[in-house]
Design a protein around this motif. Structure first.
Motif, PDB file in Angstrom:
ATOM      1  N   VAL A 101       0.861  -1.201   0.000  1.00  0.00           N
ATOM      2  CA  VAL A 101       0.000   0.000   0.000  1.00  0.00           C
ATOM      3  C   VAL A 101       0.880   1.228   0.000  1.00  0.00           C
ATOM      4  CG1 VAL A 101      -1.865  -1.128   1.280  1.00  0.00           C
ATOM      5  CG2 VAL A 101      -0.068   0.125   2.532  1.00  0.00           C
TER       6      VAL A 101
ATOM      7  N   LEU B  58       1.551   4.878   2.005  1.00  0.00           N
ATOM      8  CA  LEU B  58       1.302   5.535   3.294  1.00  0.00           C
ATOM      9  C   LEU B  58       1.697   6.997   3.157  1.00  0.00           C
ATOM     10  CD1 LEU B  58       2.700   3.116   6.054  1.00  0.00           C
ATOM     11  CD2 LEU B  58       0.323   3.414   5.341  1.00  0.00           C
ATOM     12  N   PRO B  59       0.919   7.967   3.640  1.00  0.00           N
ATOM     13  CA  PRO B  59      -0.449   7.753   4.088  1.00  0.00           C
ATOM     14  C   PRO B  59      -1.308   7.192   2.963  1.00  0.00           C
ATOM     15  CG  PRO B  59       0.309   9.948   4.705  1.00  0.00           C
ATOM     16  CD  PRO B  59       1.343   9.360   3.798  1.00  0.00           C
TER      17      PRO B  59
ATOM     18  N   THR C 188       3.562   9.895   0.692  1.00  0.00           N
ATOM     19  CA  THR C 188       4.773  10.653   1.040  1.00  0.00           C
ATOM     20  C   THR C 188       5.660   9.885   2.022  1.00  0.00           C
ATOM     21  OG1 THR C 188       3.421  11.879   2.623  1.00  0.00           O
ATOM     22  CG2 THR C 188       3.927  12.958   0.534  1.00  0.00           C
ATOM     23  N   ASP C 189       5.112   8.906   2.712  1.00  0.00           N
ATOM     24  CA  ASP C 189       5.946   8.070   3.590  1.00  0.00           C
ATOM     25  C   ASP C 189       6.415   6.837   2.819  1.00  0.00           C
ATOM     26  OD1 ASP C 189       7.120   6.546   5.575  1.00  0.00           O
ATOM     27  OD2 ASP C 189       5.371   6.462   6.865  1.00  0.00           O
ATOM     28  N   VAL C 190       5.485   6.092   2.277  1.00  0.00           N
ATOM     29  CA  VAL C 190       5.794   4.852   1.554  1.00  0.00           C
ATOM     30  C   VAL C 190       4.956   4.812   0.280  1.00  0.00           C
ATOM     31  CG1 VAL C 190       5.747   2.326   1.670  1.00  0.00           C
ATOM     32  CG2 VAL C 190       6.145   3.642   3.752  1.00  0.00           C
TER      33      VAL C 190
END
Lengths: 401, 401
Positions: free
Chosen positions: B53, B55-56, B147-149
């Motif tokens: 997925v 993240l966010p 922006t995280d993953v």
């Protein structure tokens, strides 16, 4: 449920950590049980363990060779009659005949009357005799009883978490069981209507619940037994029931989420009226924190963001939990920064970092929601509250994760 | 049982360790199983794990506050009508009416049309309206998806032994299970007629059997599953039966004792005719060593003295076992000696040492039978074969135990 107010006297990291440590320190007095030594790895001794025997237990040979009297081999080479063989495990009660040699194996009892051992390398067997090639002084290659351990010697001190070398020593003196503390028992309650368990599809607005799994893993890795991991919706009645169950079964409870300034802060809404202190610690990430004592059980309330939860655990809980479990303190080092960093004024920052040959680098992305960076980080970089920027090469303190 | 000869090409510590490492490296290819993430602590990933997925997952608020359009608050203070509340977990599909504000909690979806969040601290609620005290730019306090993953990003690389921070990341992307290697399975056989189990009284010539318990603990502490711990008398038939059973059930077998120059060396007597190499490595303690491959299973034969056994494990087996388990390498440091030491010419010595604030001290008593010293030591001091003495203050390499 009864509760009593807890003062959070100040909001600095050190003061808040001290408050938590004072609150948790009584958990050092836990139930004691006896466990077999082979199952005692990682368990924490409840008392000093002293040796019940002396080691060596009996006078024995340090080498494979020949037990003789030193004055029989004062002039070498010399040929002595062989008066027998003593293997390891033999009772070895027969005395050494005057002027003779007895073959002895490493660990075998020294025949009464012998006062040294000539290593087999310095001898040559000739039928029923042995030729000794060099002299030895009285005492050489003989292990005297009690020279390693005497009865009553301290082997492993109280509160030690047993590692393989401790297990080896306890087994060597023949101890079958040792007294150890019961582990600290913790319960974990995560909160938030937006959280769903792993493996399910996400609906709009939902995210995966990782804090329960992550906190449980962190607790286990630091010597704590996790008795339950539950999730609460933002319904205060649900959370209240879970807190009652958790404080009834654990020595210590962790909650995540519901401590901030929103309209639906279930943890704060339920625990503050029970005497919980909720407020802001001058730290990033992990600022909003809560501390309550419910029926005598400390409840530590961390913010719900996954990285904030993990950093809160590392900074506020892990040092005292390792102390309570008898584990080595969290390792800290001073390392040079490989790149400049910026930090907000007035809040102590714990940047996720990674140690390289050149020093420590900040792992890209310091938003408190950046779980990926947390996975790559192996240290936290500790930046003082008053520091706003540091150049590359500046020395910083890092905590091993 | 089939067997093939193993060359121990040289007797230096490094060469012998290299020989063992080459022999054990094929154990890296082990069976793979799938385990639930909450049970995966300490297990070793069999492949790279990438995020399924992003993240966010959705555009959400980084703060408790008000979602607005930045151009609605270009001049402040400004009063805007409140058009609703979005909590974390809400689907948040209703768009922001032009010129209005929507209250949002941390983690809540941003209403379509809003482009920034004003933190609650900078606002004042007035009935159905909110007074905004300061302006914000588009993007502020909004977490954008991915922006995280991003989907497919590497989260944790293959062969990693999972720690709490890895578990946190795997749980955060919603993975329910991960593929891990089966642990290396080891069997332990101790030998010697003189050995009796803990908890029994000693008869003359007997000592307690600690090596089985100690090796099992050391193996478990380094990621290895111990499938059996057996004791053999010095009867070759008994030992042969135990070796057959051990090599049939384990990936790797350790024996202790019976490798030296005495008359009754059961391990050497049984394994040398099967192709085992027995000889002396230039090390103290732990000189006599043996290496055999029985039915494809490596058998490492250590000397029987408890301290020799443990030092042999630390020096020859632990580095490769940690590598195979995905654990951090054995930690080595350079420290100053706090006192002079002597060492035998021609043999690399591993002195038991203890780290102090001033450096490292040799733990008193270096006889290879000194179990008490082993319990107190927290490092091994590595003294080169050619070194015979070192003054206080000399820098030495130490291996953490």
């Amino acid at each position: 449920m009864s509760s009593r107010p807890v003062r959070i006297p100040a909001r600095s990291v050190d003061e808040y950590r001290d408050t938590i440590e004072r609150l948790l320190r009584p958990l050092a007095a836990r139930a004691i049980e006896s466990v077999p030594v082979p199952q005692a790895l990682g368990r924490q001794l409840s008392e000093d363990v002293r040796s019940p025997v002396e080691l060596p237990v009996f006078r024995n040979s340090a080498m494979d060779g020949y037990a003789v009297r030193a004055d029989s081999i004062a002039v070498t080479p010399v040929t002595l009659p062989m008066a027998g063989v003593v293997a390891a495990g033999d009772a070895g009660r027969d005395p050494l005949p005057a002027g003779a040699a007895v073959k002895v194996m490493t660990g075998a009892p020294i025949p009464p009357g012998a006062d040294c051992v000539v290593p087999v390398e310095d001898t040559r067997s000739e039928g029923a005799k042995v030729v000794i090639g060099r002299g030895r002084s009285a005492g050489e290659f003989i292990r005297e009883p009690g020279t390693d351990v005497r009865v009553g010697d301290l082997l492993v001190p109280a509160a030690t978490a047993l590692t393989p070398r401790h297990i080896a020593a306890l087994a060597a003196v023949g101890l079958a069981e040792v007294p150890v503390f019961a582990p600290v028992r913790a319960a974990v309650i995560t909160t938030g209507d937006e959280l769903v368990p792993a493996g399910q599809p996400l609906r709009p607005g939902q995210i995966y619940n990782s804090n329960g799994i992550a906190l449980a893993a962190a607790l286990r890795a630091n010597g704590v037994t996790v008795v339950s991991v539950e999730h609460s919706t933002d319904d205060p009645d649900v959370f209240r029931r879970l807190i009652t169950a958790a404080t009834g079964s654990a020595d210590l409870v962790f909650t995540s989420g519901g401590v901030s300034k929103g309209d639906f802060e279930v943890v704060k809404d339920v625990l503050a009226p029970m005497g919980g202190e909720f407020g802001s610690v001058a730290v990033q990430p992990g600022g909003p924190q809560g501390l309550t004592v419910v029926d005598g059980v400390p409840v530590l309330s961390f913010p719900g963001n996954p990285v904030s939860t993990m950093v809160s655990f590392e900074v506020f809980a892990r040092p005292i939990l390792r102390l309570l479990a008898g584990l080595e303190p969290v390792r800290t080092r001073e390392l040079p920064l490989t790149e400049p960093v910026r930090s907000p004024q007035g809040r102590r920052q714990f940047l996720r970092g990674r140690v390289t040959d050149a020093g420590v680098e900040s792992v890209s992305g310091q938003g408190s929601h950046l779980v990926a960076a947390m996975a790559w980080a192996d240290v936290l970089i500790d930046i003082a509250a008053e520091t706003t920027e540091l150049p590359a090469g500046a020395t910083v303190r890092v905590l091993s994760l």
